[in-house]
Scaffold this active site. Structure first.
Site, mmCIF file in Angstrom:
data_model
loop_
_atom_site.group_PDB
_atom_site.id
_atom_site.type_symbol
_atom_site.label_atom_id
_atom_site.label_comp_id
_atom_site.label_asym_id
_atom_site.label_seq_id
_atom_site.Cartn_x
_atom_site.Cartn_y
_atom_site.Cartn_z
ATOM 1 N N GLU A 149 15.323 -17.058 -13.151
ATOM 2 C CA GLU A 149 14.856 -15.433 -13.204
ATOM 3 C C GLU A 149 13.957 -15.420 -14.369
ATOM 4 O O GLU A 149 12.739 -14.777 -14.351
ATOM 5 C CB GLU A 149 16.230 -14.753 -13.263
ATOM 6 C CG GLU A 149 15.710 -13.188 -13.785
ATOM 7 C CD GLU A 149 14.803 -12.597 -12.683
ATOM 8 O OE1 GLU A 149 14.678 -12.934 -11.664
ATOM 9 O OE2 GLU A 149 14.255 -11.355 -13.219
ATOM 10 N N HIS A 168 15.434 -36.669 -12.855
ATOM 11 C CA HIS A 168 15.124 -37.217 -11.742
ATOM 12 C C HIS A 168 13.614 -36.823 -11.419
ATOM 13 O O HIS A 168 13.396 -37.216 -10.362
ATOM 14 C CB HIS A 168 16.093 -36.736 -10.744
ATOM 15 C CG HIS A 168 17.575 -37.196 -11.036
ATOM 16 N ND1 HIS A 168 18.103 -38.492 -11.072
ATOM 17 C CD2 HIS A 168 18.670 -36.382 -11.535
ATOM 18 C CE1 HIS A 168 19.213 -38.679 -11.247
ATOM 19 N NE2 HIS A 168 19.696 -37.443 -11.745
ATOM 20 N N ARG A 182 3.021 0.218 -5.402
ATOM 21 C CA ARG A 182 2.769 -0.313 -4.157
ATOM 22 C C ARG A 182 1.750 -1.068 -3.903
ATOM 23 O O ARG A 182 1.449 -1.864 -3.082
ATOM 24 C CB ARG A 182 2.943 0.583 -3.136
ATOM 25 C CG ARG A 182 4.082 1.567 -2.969
ATOM 26 C CD ARG A 182 4.094 2.649 -1.931
ATOM 27 N NE ARG A 182 4.330 2.037 -0.788
ATOM 28 C CZ ARG A 182 5.615 1.739 -0.192
ATOM 29 N NH1 ARG A 182 6.645 2.182 -0.770
ATOM 30 N NH2 ARG A 182 5.708 1.228 1.167
ATOM 31 N N GLU A 197 5.359 -14.386 -13.730
ATOM 32 C CA GLU A 197 4.613 -13.061 -13.161
ATOM 33 C C GLU A 197 3.768 -12.313 -13.972
ATOM 34 O O GLU A 197 2.903 -11.695 -13.232
ATOM 35 C CB GLU A 197 5.812 -12.147 -12.795
ATOM 36 C CG GLU A 197 6.714 -12.263 -11.501
ATOM 37 C CD GLU A 197 7.719 -11.250 -11.076
ATOM 38 O OE1 GLU A 197 7.768 -10.812 -10.121
ATOM 39 O OE2 GLU A 197 8.569 -10.973 -12.385
ATOM 40 N N TRP A 200 -2.803 -2.694 -1.433
ATOM 41 C CA TRP A 200 -2.810 -4.121 -1.866
ATOM 42 C C TRP A 200 -3.290 -5.009 -0.740
ATOM 43 O O TRP A 200 -2.684 -4.908 0.322
ATOM 44 C CB TRP A 200 -1.272 -4.464 -1.874
ATOM 45 C CG TRP A 200 -0.833 -5.739 -2.316
ATOM 46 C CD1 TRP A 200 -0.726 -5.966 -3.892
ATOM 47 C CD2 TRP A 200 -0.527 -7.013 -1.627
ATOM 48 N NE1 TRP A 200 -0.461 -7.446 -3.982
ATOM 49 C CE2 TRP A 200 -0.314 -7.841 -2.714
ATOM 50 C CE3 TRP A 200 -0.325 -7.298 -0.346
ATOM 51 C CZ2 TRP A 200 0.093 -9.333 -2.264
ATOM 52 C CZ3 TRP A 200 0.005 -8.408 -0.076
ATOM 53 C CH2 TRP A 200 0.132 -9.475 -0.818
ATOM 54 N N LYS A 258 5.079 -3.866 -6.478
ATOM 55 C CA LYS A 258 6.423 -3.831 -6.630
ATOM 56 C C LYS A 258 7.255 -3.845 -5.083
ATOM 57 O O LYS A 258 8.525 -4.362 -5.171
ATOM 58 C CB LYS A 258 6.612 -2.624 -7.501
ATOM 59 C CG LYS A 258 8.193 -2.437 -7.717
ATOM 60 C CD LYS A 258 8.238 -1.699 -9.085
ATOM 61 C CE LYS A 258 9.845 -1.852 -9.552
ATOM 62 N NZ LYS A 258 9.982 -3.272 -9.932
ATOM 63 N N CYS A 275 0.766 -1.187 -0.083
ATOM 64 C CA CYS A 275 -0.009 -0.099 0.041
ATOM 65 C C CYS A 275 0.838 0.973 0.083
ATOM 66 O O CYS A 275 2.146 1.131 0.526
ATOM 67 C CB CYS A 275 -0.942 0.097 1.254
ATOM 68 S SG CYS A 275 -1.951 -1.347 1.339
ATOM 69 N N ASN A 324 -0.302 2.186 5.852
ATOM 70 C CA ASN A 324 0.234 1.122 5.274
ATOM 71 C C ASN A 324 0.902 0.440 6.231
ATOM 72 O O ASN A 324 1.731 0.776 7.339
ATOM 73 C CB ASN A 324 1.378 1.802 4.398
ATOM 74 C CG ASN A 324 2.607 0.795 3.827
ATOM 75 O OD1 ASN A 324 3.634 1.442 3.822
ATOM 76 N ND2 ASN A 324 2.116 -0.311 3.567
ATOM 77 N N GLY A 325 0.716 -1.085 6.251
ATOM 78 C CA GLY A 325 1.333 -1.915 7.033
ATOM 79 C C GLY A 325 0.444 -2.796 7.833
ATOM 80 O O GLY A 325 -0.595 -3.179 7.045
ATOM 81 N N LYS A 356 9.939 -14.157 -14.410
ATOM 82 C CA LYS A 356 9.444 -13.205 -15.331
ATOM 83 C C LYS A 356 8.028 -13.737 -16.006
ATOM 84 O O LYS A 356 7.202 -12.888 -16.144
ATOM 85 C CB LYS A 356 10.471 -12.683 -16.279
ATOM 86 C CG LYS A 356 11.357 -11.814 -15.989
ATOM 87 C CD LYS A 356 11.133 -10.531 -15.185
ATOM 88 C CE LYS A 356 10.827 -10.740 -13.975
ATOM 89 N NZ LYS A 356 11.741 -10.011 -12.891
HETATM 90 C C1 G6P Z 1 8.472 -8.075 -5.293
HETATM 91 C C2 G6P Z 1 8.391 -7.663 -6.857
HETATM 92 C C3 G6P Z 1 9.588 -8.359 -7.384
HETATM 93 C C4 G6P Z 1 10.836 -8.096 -6.692
HETATM 94 C C5 G6P Z 1 10.718 -8.455 -5.007
HETATM 95 C C6 G6P Z 1 11.875 -7.948 -4.175
HETATM 96 O O1 G6P Z 1 7.892 -9.471 -5.377
HETATM 97 O O2 G6P Z 1 7.283 -7.937 -7.358
HETATM 98 O O3 G6P Z 1 9.840 -7.667 -8.711
HETATM 99 O O4 G6P Z 1 12.143 -8.479 -7.003
HETATM 100 O O5 G6P Z 1 9.574 -7.999 -4.529
HETATM 101 O O6 G6P Z 1 11.946 -6.563 -4.089
HETATM 102 P P1 G6P Z 1 13.272 -5.610 -3.940
HETATM 103 O O7 G6P Z 1 12.626 -4.318 -3.756
HETATM 104 O O8 G6P Z 1 13.458 -6.008 -2.552
HETATM 105 O O9 G6P Z 1 14.220 -5.811 -4.717
#
Ligand code: G6P
Length: 586
Positions: free
Chosen positions: A458, A481, A26, A465, A72, A581, A2, A98-99, A462
């Site tokens: 990674e 395996h 956020r 997500e 969020w 994010k 948030c 927020n929290g 991606k």
């Molecule tokens: C969230 C985001 C990811 C990010 C992760 C860690 O899950 O969606 O894209 O890699 O947080 O975030 P940070 O800001 O600690 O790199």
């Protein structure tokens, strides 16, 4: 997660809305704002992305005091009832939060016994219901003492010309401009309004108007704080001709590299590197979440090759359950784009409590993680807006490469300069054709060996997500395996092969997939012969850089593949469902 913002000045509605757009990374489950004018409130709320709020708002140029929130969802479904701001029972106090309030159930039960009615399910509404009294510092202090958990709060009352605030664990900043005053979860909200800002620390609370800021510390003593300069360079508000921020940001990886090369020649950074070298450590931990954890894996592979000591890569939310040997001889490197990820912050506190040497690699020098570390190394990527991290991953890996090279006594500028000339973003036509095919599948596997397995993880993250296609990454050798049981003609497997020494072994694993009808795609920097070319349905070939940069070169095309697949499926890659994010809850 948030995001919260408060604003005192004219054009409150439009300025709060601009703030919400800047905070949308956020969370975007719902948004809302409340504005006080003439001792009365006007409130706007909408579920969904922040843009949905816009059509409900009636612009007003007059002076006012307002608070706003983008959500969020944690406690309570996505609904108008649960949308912030929340109100006290008498309706005269409104707040945004927020929290997470950990003891909210206990507080709520108590309030219900006292006859209070709750219109929603959020923990935040419980705080609002504790404000059925005059909003002043004494009552804020009294309510604050009841709260257990994390909070950034902005509170207004129909009868006050101040915005009240309190902070614990969640980030919160205040800025006084020449014609307005603001409070927000992120200083990027202050760009265009103020030149400097104040960072609030845990336990601090107080009130501010257009003219003054009064801050109390956790011991209830007034503290005076000097504003720090607002750095305008991190703002990234335009798509600059790209359809989405994600694509723009993938291409900005080159800019990030250029910026790193400039900044990592500076006196300030050289001093930080010297300070790092002066520490005595016999173990290294690289710690992060999501993409930042994967950057840690790449960094760990550099460090393991360079130094004859143990190097561990850890997921932040798991580190405290592993009974690891963390002490004053442990160099703990925390990697975080936002610098606010709650799991990473908690891991940092844990390592600090055990005496570890705390170093941060972040994209946000004002962030909690950057401030709590003994040294912060900036990744210089500029603001990243798309939820799926791209240029930040690239830049994190580069900075970890620099730390490794410096500690080893190697030059890092020339190799980076050479890599800059070789950066290859892949062929869009082939990537788009492949994306159109992938969009028709409901699962995709990625395989690789060594560093290519890290890239596979990674790339898989991606893809899932932003396209919602089920995807997982496997070490090539591990496939037989277990996971090979899932292979048939309905499963495409993306093979990542950039290491000459491992190429043949990986190819053999690819043939095992082919023999079982699986579709094969190769992402490589290496030359291929006709037999290999026959085995694969698609081959994406990019320029071959120095060995250490292979994972960075190949990920650019894989990021674009995920992007084009999401676009083909009609999804917004910048705002994937259920994600945010900056994840400021554990
Ligand atoms: C969230 C985001 C990811 C990010 C992760 C860690 O899950 O969606 O894209 O890699 O947080 O975030 P940070 O800001 O600690 O790199």
């Amino acid at each position: 997660m948030c995001g919260i913002i408060g604003y005192i000045g004219s054009n409150v509605e439009s300025n709060l809305y601009l703030g919400l757009e800047r905070l949308e990374y956020r969370g975007y489950d719902s948004s809302g704002m409340t504005i006080k004018r003439n001792n009365d409130f006007t409130t706007y709320k909408a579920t969904g992305v922040v843009e949905k709020l816009k059509s409900t708002i009636k612009e007003n140029e007059e002076f006012g005091i307002g608070i706003a929130h983008t959500r969020w969802a944690t406690h309570g479904q996505i609904s108008i009832e649960n949308c912030h701001p929340h109100f006290s029972s008498n309706g005269s106090t409104a707040l945004v939060h927020n929290g997470i309030i950990e003891n909210y159930e206990e507080l709520k039960d108590d309030l219900i016994k006292k006859g209070k009615y709750f219109y929603g399910q959020t923990d935040s509404e419980v705080i609002a219901k504790l404000f059925d009294c005059k909003l002043d510092i004494n009552n804020l202090r009294r309510v604050k003492k009841k709260l257990v958990g994390s909070y950034a709060l902005a509170i207004i009352s129909k009868n006050s010309d101040y915005i009240y605030f309190a902070k614990n664990k969640s980030p919160l900043y205040i800025a006084l401009g020449s014609e307005c005053a603001l409070i927000a979860s992120d200083p990027s909200c202050f760009v265009g309004f103020a030149d400097g800002y104040i960072t609030l620390e845990d336990g601090e609370y107080g009130k501010f108007s257009q003219k003054e800021v009064i801050i109390y510390d956790k011991n209830d003593k007034i503290v005076k704080k000097q504003p720090q300069k607002l750095d305008f360079s991190f703002i990234n508000e335009e798509k600059s001709g790209y359809q989405h921020f994600m694509l723009k940001e993938i291409y900005q990886s080159r800019l990030a590299l250029e910026k790193i090369m400039e900044v990592y020649r500076s006196y300030d950074i050289k001093e930080k590197l010297k300070e790092l070298k002066n520490y005595e450590f016999d173990r290294i931990y690289l710690i992060g979440c999501g993409t930042a954890y994967h950057a840690g894996l790449i960094g760990g592979s550099y460090m393991r090759e360079a130094f004859n000591i143990d190097v561990f890569c850890e997921i932040a939310s798991e580190i405290m359950y592993k009974n690891l040997n963390i002490d004053e001889k442990s160099l703990c490197i925390f990697i975080s784009q936002s610098g606010e990820t709650a799991d990473t912050l908690a891991a940092l506190e844990y390592c600090k409590s055990r005496g570890g040497i705390i170093v941060a690699v972040t994209n946000t020098e004002y962030s909690s993680i950057a401030r709590k570390a003994s040294i912060n190394f900036p990744i210089c990527a500029g603001q990243e807006k798309a939820v799926a991290s791209t240029k930040a991953y690239f830049a994190q890996c580069i900075v970890l490469y620099i730390l490794t090279s410096y500690l080893k006594g190697n030059d890092y500028i020339l190799p980076l300069y050479n890599f800059k000339r070789q950066i290859d973003f892949g062929d869009d036509n082939i990537l788009k054709t492949l994306a159109e095919k992938l969009a028709g599948y409901d699962k995709v596997f990625f395989i690789g060996r060594g560093r290519d397995y890290i890239t596979a993880q990674e790339a898989s993250l991606k893809l899932k997500e932003i396209t919602y296609i089920f995807s997982t990454a496997q070490p090539s050798g591990e496939l037989k395996h277990g996971v090979i049981a899932l292979i048939d003609k309905s499963v495409p497997v993306i093979v990542i092969a950039t290491d000459e020494n491992l190429f043949n072994k990986t190819l053999n694993n690819a043939y095992e997939i082919k023999a079982r009808g699986g579709k094969l795609v190769l992402f490589t920097t290496l030359n291929t012969d006709s037999e290999t070319e026959k085995a694969f349905d698609y081959i994406i070939k990019v320029k071959k850089p120095e060995k250490d940069f292979m994972p960075l070169q190949i990920i650019l095309s894989l990021q674009k593949l995920a992007y084009f697949t999401a676009v083909t499926k009609g999804y917004d890659p910048d705002k994937p469902r259920n994600l945010a994010k900056s994840v400021t809850v554990e």
